[in-house]
Design a protein around this motif. Structure first.
Motif, PDB file in Angstrom:
ATOM      1  N   ASN A   1       0.842  -1.208   0.000  1.00  0.00           N
ATOM      2  CA  ASN A   1       0.000   0.000   0.000  1.00  0.00           C
ATOM      3  C   ASN A   1       0.870   1.248   0.000  1.00  0.00           C
ATOM      4  OD1 ASN A   1      -2.429  -1.357  -0.047  1.00  0.00           O
ATOM      5  ND2 ASN A   1      -2.653  -1.411   2.164  1.00  0.00           N
ATOM      6  N   TYR A   2       1.620   1.420  -1.096  1.00  0.00           N
ATOM      7  CA  TYR A   2       2.563   2.536  -1.158  1.00  0.00           C
ATOM      8  C   TYR A   2       1.839   3.887  -1.160  1.00  0.00           C
ATOM      9  CZ  TYR A   2       5.916  -1.109  -2.375  1.00  0.00           C
ATOM     10  OH  TYR A   2       6.700  -2.219  -2.359  1.00  0.00           O
ATOM     11  N   TYR A   3       0.650   3.937  -1.745  1.00  0.00           N
ATOM     12  CA  TYR A   3      -0.066   5.221  -1.788  1.00  0.00           C
ATOM     13  C   TYR A   3      -0.488   5.664  -0.400  1.00  0.00           C
ATOM     14  CZ  TYR A   3       0.005   4.172  -6.730  1.00  0.00           C
ATOM     15  OH  TYR A   3       0.430   3.863  -8.000  1.00  0.00           O
ATOM     16  N   ASN A   4      -0.820   4.706   0.460  1.00  0.00           N
ATOM     17  CA  ASN A   4      -1.142   5.055   1.846  1.00  0.00           C
ATOM     18  C   ASN A   4       0.085   5.635   2.546  1.00  0.00           C
ATOM     19  OD1 ASN A   4      -3.382   3.727   0.979  1.00  0.00           O
ATOM     20  ND2 ASN A   4      -3.592   2.414   2.794  1.00  0.00           N
ATOM     21  N   ILE A   5       1.254   5.094   2.242  1.00  0.00           N
ATOM     22  CA  ILE A   5       2.489   5.619   2.833  1.00  0.00           C
ATOM     23  C   ILE A   5       2.762   7.027   2.319  1.00  0.00           C
ATOM     24  CG2 ILE A   5       4.975   5.284   3.021  1.00  0.00           C
ATOM     25  CD1 ILE A   5       4.463   2.260   2.647  1.00  0.00           C
ATOM     26  N   LEU A   6       2.629   7.222   1.007  1.00  0.00           N
ATOM     27  CA  LEU A   6       2.960   8.518   0.418  1.00  0.00           C
ATOM     28  C   LEU A   6       1.986   9.612   0.847  1.00  0.00           C
ATOM     29  CD1 LEU A   6       3.917   7.246  -3.138  1.00  0.00           C
ATOM     30  CD2 LEU A   6       5.462   8.347  -1.504  1.00  0.00           C
ATOM     31  N   TYR A   7       0.700   9.328   0.770  1.00  0.00           N
ATOM     32  CA  TYR A   7      -0.268  10.354   1.167  1.00  0.00           C
ATOM     33  C   TYR A   7      -0.280  10.561   2.675  1.00  0.00           C
ATOM     34  CZ  TYR A   7      -2.262  11.269  -3.419  1.00  0.00           C
ATOM     35  OH  TYR A   7      -2.438  11.687  -4.723  1.00  0.00           O
ATOM     36  N   GLY A   8       0.214   9.565   3.413  1.00  0.00           N
ATOM     37  CA  GLY A   8       0.352   9.758   4.850  1.00  0.00           C
ATOM     38  C   GLY A   8       1.326  10.873   5.200  1.00  0.00           C
ATOM     39  N   LEU A   9       2.281  11.126   4.303  1.00  0.00           N
ATOM     40  CA  LEU A   9       3.206  12.240   4.531  1.00  0.00           C
ATOM     41  C   LEU A   9       2.465  13.576   4.612  1.00  0.00           C
ATOM     42  CD1 LEU A   9       5.995  11.214   1.987  1.00  0.00           C
ATOM     43  CD2 LEU A   9       6.055  10.940   4.470  1.00  0.00           C
ATOM     44  N   PHE A  10       1.276  13.631   3.986  1.00  0.00           N
ATOM     45  CA  PHE A  10       0.477  14.854   3.966  1.00  0.00           C
ATOM     46  C   PHE A  10      -0.745  14.753   4.881  1.00  0.00           C
ATOM     47  CE2 PHE A  10       2.648  14.163  -0.054  1.00  0.00           C
ATOM     48  CZ  PHE A  10       3.423  15.312  -0.118  1.00  0.00           C
ATOM     49  N   LYS A  11      -0.669  13.818   5.821  1.00  0.00           N
ATOM     50  CA  LYS A  11      -1.717  13.613   6.828  1.00  0.00           C
ATOM     51  C   LYS A  11      -3.061  13.228   6.197  1.00  0.00           C
ATOM     52  CE  LYS A  11       0.221  16.515  10.495  1.00  0.00           C
ATOM     53  NZ  LYS A  11      -0.060  17.546  11.523  1.00  0.00           N
ATOM     54  N   ILE A  12      -3.013  12.438   5.124  1.00  0.00           N
ATOM     55  CA  ILE A  12      -4.233  11.966   4.466  1.00  0.00           C
ATOM     56  C   ILE A  12      -4.315  10.458   4.626  1.00  0.00           C
ATOM     57  CG2 ILE A  12      -5.518  11.821   2.303  1.00  0.00           C
ATOM     58  CD1 ILE A  12      -4.100  14.321   1.381  1.00  0.00           C
ATOM     59  N   GLU A  13      -5.454   9.989   5.108  1.00  0.00           N
ATOM     60  CA  GLU A  13      -5.641   8.562   5.378  1.00  0.00           C
ATOM     61  C   GLU A  13      -6.898   8.070   4.666  1.00  0.00           C
ATOM     62  OE1 GLU A  13      -5.407   5.987   9.378  1.00  0.00           O
ATOM     63  OE2 GLU A  13      -7.089   7.406   9.371  1.00  0.00           O
ATOM     64  N   PRO A  14      -6.795   7.012   3.843  1.00  0.00           N
ATOM     65  CA  PRO A  14      -7.998   6.478   3.190  1.00  0.00           C
ATOM     66  C   PRO A  14      -8.786   5.590   4.158  1.00  0.00           C
ATOM     67  CG  PRO A  14      -6.114   5.165   2.579  1.00  0.00           C
ATOM     68  CD  PRO A  14      -5.589   6.271   3.469  1.00  0.00           C
ATOM     69  N   TYR A  15     -10.098   5.491   3.919  1.00  0.00           N
ATOM     70  CA  TYR A  15     -10.918   4.631   4.768  1.00  0.00           C
ATOM     71  C   TYR A  15     -12.234   4.346   4.062  1.00  0.00           C
ATOM     72  CZ  TYR A  15     -12.433   9.382   5.929  1.00  0.00           C
ATOM     73  OH  TYR A  15     -12.824  10.689   5.855  1.00  0.00           O
ATOM     74  N   GLN A  16     -12.866   3.248   4.482  1.00  0.00           N
ATOM     75  CA  GLN A  16     -14.165   2.887   3.963  1.00  0.00           C
ATOM     76  C   GLN A  16     -15.220   3.883   4.455  1.00  0.00           C
ATOM     77  OE1 GLN A  16     -14.762   0.450   1.734  1.00  0.00           O
ATOM     78  NE2 GLN A  16     -12.517   0.204   1.666  1.00  0.00           N
ATOM     79  N   PRO A  17     -16.391   3.941   3.797  1.00  0.00           N
ATOM     80  CA  PRO A  17     -17.404   4.920   4.198  1.00  0.00           C
ATOM     81  C   PRO A  17     -17.771   4.823   5.675  1.00  0.00           C
ATOM     82  CG  PRO A  17     -18.009   3.896   2.117  1.00  0.00           C
ATOM     83  CD  PRO A  17     -16.819   3.146   2.629  1.00  0.00           C
TER      84      PRO A  17
END
Length: 794
Positions: free
Chosen positions: A477-493
């Protein structure tokens, strides 16, 4: 220059009293308002109210709410990169589409509670009334800071028309307005109002070689008034409009870094392979790859007034809808880093039914029921273009090898968010006035409101056109790592609902000391309902760990609680010099608990919290003086003392050392003021007219708007503080004595003041410098402008 202006109004009123003997034959025209849902003289209303007439707005070239704030002390409106903030007495809502507004807007009695609608243009208004302090009974809907009541001009029994045109060459402004009104049959009259306005802008975008922001506004409004009988009147209003912009009225300023740190401009210079300069001072130039905001509105209002014996039964049905689409080059530089786009679609229906006693009885009363339902959908996205410099920066030699390896994956990706909310509200209200004697009146009122909200929100990443899985921030889940640098976290509804009910009381005591002097004291409570955070970038449950920022677990917000206020006000309204002058004064103190604030997370997001408590207190003074035939002086001034009693979790500004006892990453603002809360603010005006020959008249109107210094950033960053200023507006007109035509030169901000209205850190600037440097951006008001205006009436 500010201090002498603060003293002008009291001295002018003293002069009025001293000259009363010479003003026996001069009487001011009465100002009529409907602040208490009845037609009353402004001098009889026990509320701190400023009323600005439609004629004054036309003459001063006031085209929207932001332009009117200069004439109403303790009222501010500020556009930000992603929202709009309206404040009265320092009380406002933050930047979040989920917020109810602390300052309620009402158009012909219909609640316009969305911040985006504050940007809509003014057209063909009879007047605007600004009611300061909680308006919790007769207006009611979340108006914890105050209410702005806009009254449109209505169809007339006699035929009349007006055409007004304005042209301002420096900023390419063109404004055309047409009004036709009159009878259609013996019982039916109509009014048609049209407006078109364009402006190139007063900013130079050196990247795109164009002026910004390019404004384009259009409004079409039609009204029908049916006098069905002596007892029944029906008024129908239909309106559609649009207000679009290209670009923004902002620029980067004041790049700075810590000792030994890396300048943000140096980072950009390395990335683009050439020198990149960030302005150190304001110059109305900016660099951007393009922004826009396209807005469409429509509304319908049906008002029925029925004489039920000596009582009046009023029913107001309102439909209000808008949609907008915005794109923000939100790194606010000419470099290609990221863009942010958003869309919102909102629909609202409301129904109010109220009954009012005839007035003038021992007991007067007004009461009714209110219903409102609304639906909102919102989505936005942070997009990293394929040619973005962001992946290059993250893959730089100072980054860890693990980050260098995956940083290129950010190109041509996005992090997106979807939000929906449905709301339903019921309220019952009543206000009763006991006329104890000819001199004393006691008013008591109450409103009970219940509201239900249902909301959903989700965050997800998209790469290669495909939605990526959430999961833990571990490979693959590299995108979770990268966007985590900008304090963004994906999640289900996530979904939730909330219900709340609140009773708000009011009590007012009035004393007519003489026929010309009224004294009042008021206690009232207000509230702003809780809701759901639209813009938080992480899941609210700390147990859900789909992304981190280093060792920091990202925790967002979804639900927040209501905000409450208790307010005391005493005031007096005085008619002086046998009607030639008026002086109104109000002193207030409001305590706010569970304040709803929207806090920038320092990178890309905002989180809503019920931050703490605050006290706002002050004095407001306004007056008019008809000095002689043709000469009127007027002025208003507000003193404001806003202090946080508790605010332990504010974001620190760049370089500030945390003083929080509970969270070393935040700052405690206890004892501090807040943004957009100048200590003094006001305006002084003069209007003078004289005949020229037998048929002509010349008229000159001058205004000086002044303000003390204030912060423009919620963090109270001293790099973003606006200095005190005084700006001069002047209108010189020549026209016919019967008022059928005039031609005028309209000058605004003739002192050419640079006035900042909002500022903050440039997004990702601290991230790209490793936390050692940053830069800022700030919105600025329009500089000096001189326009030619012509009006023809028939």
């Amino acid at each position: 220059m500010i201090k002498p202006l603060k003293n002008f109004l009291p001295l002018a009123i003293s002069a009025v009293i001293a000259s009363a003997a010479t003003a026996q034959d001069l009487v001011l025209e009465e100002v009529v308002v409907t602040a208490q849902k009845r037609v009353e003289r402004l001098q009889d209303v026990p509320i701190s109210v400023n009323a600005v007439s439609g004629a004054k707005m036309e003459e001063a070239g006031i085209t929207n709410l932001e332009g009117m704030t200069a004439y109403v002390p303790n009222l501010t409106m500020n556009q930000t990169g992603i929202g709009t903030i309206i404040a009265i007495r320092g009380i406002s809502s933050g930047i979040n589409q989920g917020f109810e507004q602390s300052v309620g807007q009402y158009v012909d009695g219909v609640y316009y509670g969305r911040a985006q609608l504050a940007r809509a243009p003014f057209m063909d208004l009879e007047r605007v009334e600004v009611l300061r302090g909680p308006q919790s009974i007769l207006f009611g809907k979340n108006s914890i800071g105050g209410a702005i009541s806009m009254v449109t001009a209505k169809p007339t029994e006699e035929f009349e028309g007006q055409v007004t045109a304005l042209y301002e060459p420096s900023h390419g402004e063109k404004d055309l307005r047409v009004v036709l009104s009159g009878p259609l049959t013996d019982t039916l009259s109509g009014r048609l109002s049209l407006m078109g306005r364009d402006m190139d802008g007063y900013y130079e975008n050196t990247t795109l070689d164009r002026d910004e922001s390019g404004d384009k506004e259009q409004v079409i409004r039609g009204q029908l008034k049916w006098d069905a009988s002596e007892d029944l009147t029906v008024n129908l209003k239909l309106e559609t409009g649009s207000f679009d912009t290209k670009g923004r009225n902002l620029e980067p300023i004041n790049a700075t870094e810590l000792p030994g740190g890396t300048p943000y401009a140096a980072i950009l210079s390395v990335l683009i392979g050439g020198q990149y300069a960030l302005d150190t001072e304001q110059d109305f130039k900016r660099q951007s790859n393009g922004d826009y905001s396209n807005n469409n509105t429509e509304n319908a209002t049906l008002t029925i007034d029925y004489a039920l014996g000596e009582h009046t039964l009023t029913a107001i049905s309102g439909y209000n809808a808008y949609d907008y689409e915005e794109d923000c080059d939100c790194d606010f530089t000419g470099a290609t880093i990221f863009t942010a786009d958003s869309r919102e679609d909102f629909k609202q229906f409301s129904q109010e039914i109220r009954i009012a006693s005839p007035g003038g009885e021992t007991v007067d009363y007004i009461g009714g029921l209110f219903y409102q339902s609304s639906e909102m959908t919102f989505d936005d996205a942070i997009r990293i273009p394929s040619n973005s410099l962001l992946p290059i920066a993250l893959a730089g030699p100072s980054s860890p090898p693990s980050l260098q390896a995956i940083a290129p994956l950010l190109a041509n990706t996005s992090s997106q968010r979807d939000f929906t909310q449905d709301s339903e509200l019921w309220a019952a209200f009543a206000q009763v006035t006991w006329n104890i004697s000819d001199d004393w009146r006691l008013t008591a009122g109450g409103r009970y409101t219940t509201e239900d909200k249902d909301a959903t929100r989700r965050q997800y990443h998209v790469a290669g056109g495909m939605e990526q899985p959430t999961g833990t921030p571990l490979p693959p889940n590299y995108y979770n790592i990268l966007y985590g640098l900008f304090k963004i976290e994906p999640y289900q509804p996530i979904a939730d609902n909330r219900s709340e009910g609140k009773f708000t009381p009011l009590i007012t005591l009035q004393w007519d000391i003489t026929d010309d002097i009224m004294l009042y004291a008021t206690y009232t409570e207000g509230f702003k309902s809780g809701g759901f955070d639209v813009r938080s970038n992480a899941h609210p449950d700390p147990a859900v760990v789909n992304a981190t920022r280093g060792a920091e677990d990202l925790v967002g917000v979804f639900e927040y609680e209501e905000e409450q206020a208790k307010s005391f006000e005493i005031g007096s309204k005085m008619t002086l010099a046998d009607g030639a002058a008026e002086l109104n004064i109000a002193a207030f103190r409001t305590q706010i608990t569970d304040m709803q604030t929207s806090q920038f997370d320092g990178v890309l997001g905002f989180n809503v919290t019920n931050a703490g408590e605050a006290t706002t207190q002050g004095v407001e003074l306004d007056g008019r003086w008809l000095v002689a035939t043709g000469l009127t002086l007027s002025g208003s001034i507000g003193y404001l003392d806003f202090v946080y009693d508790e605010f332990p979790n504010s974001q620190c500004y760049f370089g500030q050392t945390s003083n929080s006892a509970t969270n070393p990453g935040l700052c405690d603002l206890k004892g501090e003021s807040r943004e957009f809360a100048p200590e003094f603010q006001g305006t002084v005006s003069a209007d003078y007219s004289q005949p020229m020959g037998d048929n002509l008249e010349w008229r000159i109107t001058g205004d000086v708007n002044f303000s003390d210094a204030y912060y423009t950033s919620p963090t109270l960053d001293p790099n973003l503080k606006q200095d005190a200023y005084a700006k001069l507006n002047l209108r010189l007109a020549v026209g016919s004595q019967d008022g059928m035509w005039d031609v005028a030169l309209v000058g605004k901000n003739l002192t050419d003041e640079s006035i900042a209205t909002f500022g903050n850190q440039l997004p990702v600037s601290t991230t790209l410098t490793g936390g050692t440097g940053t830069a800022y951006y700030s919105f600025y008001e329009r500089p000096r402008s001189i326009a030619l205006q012509g009006t023809m009436r028939f």
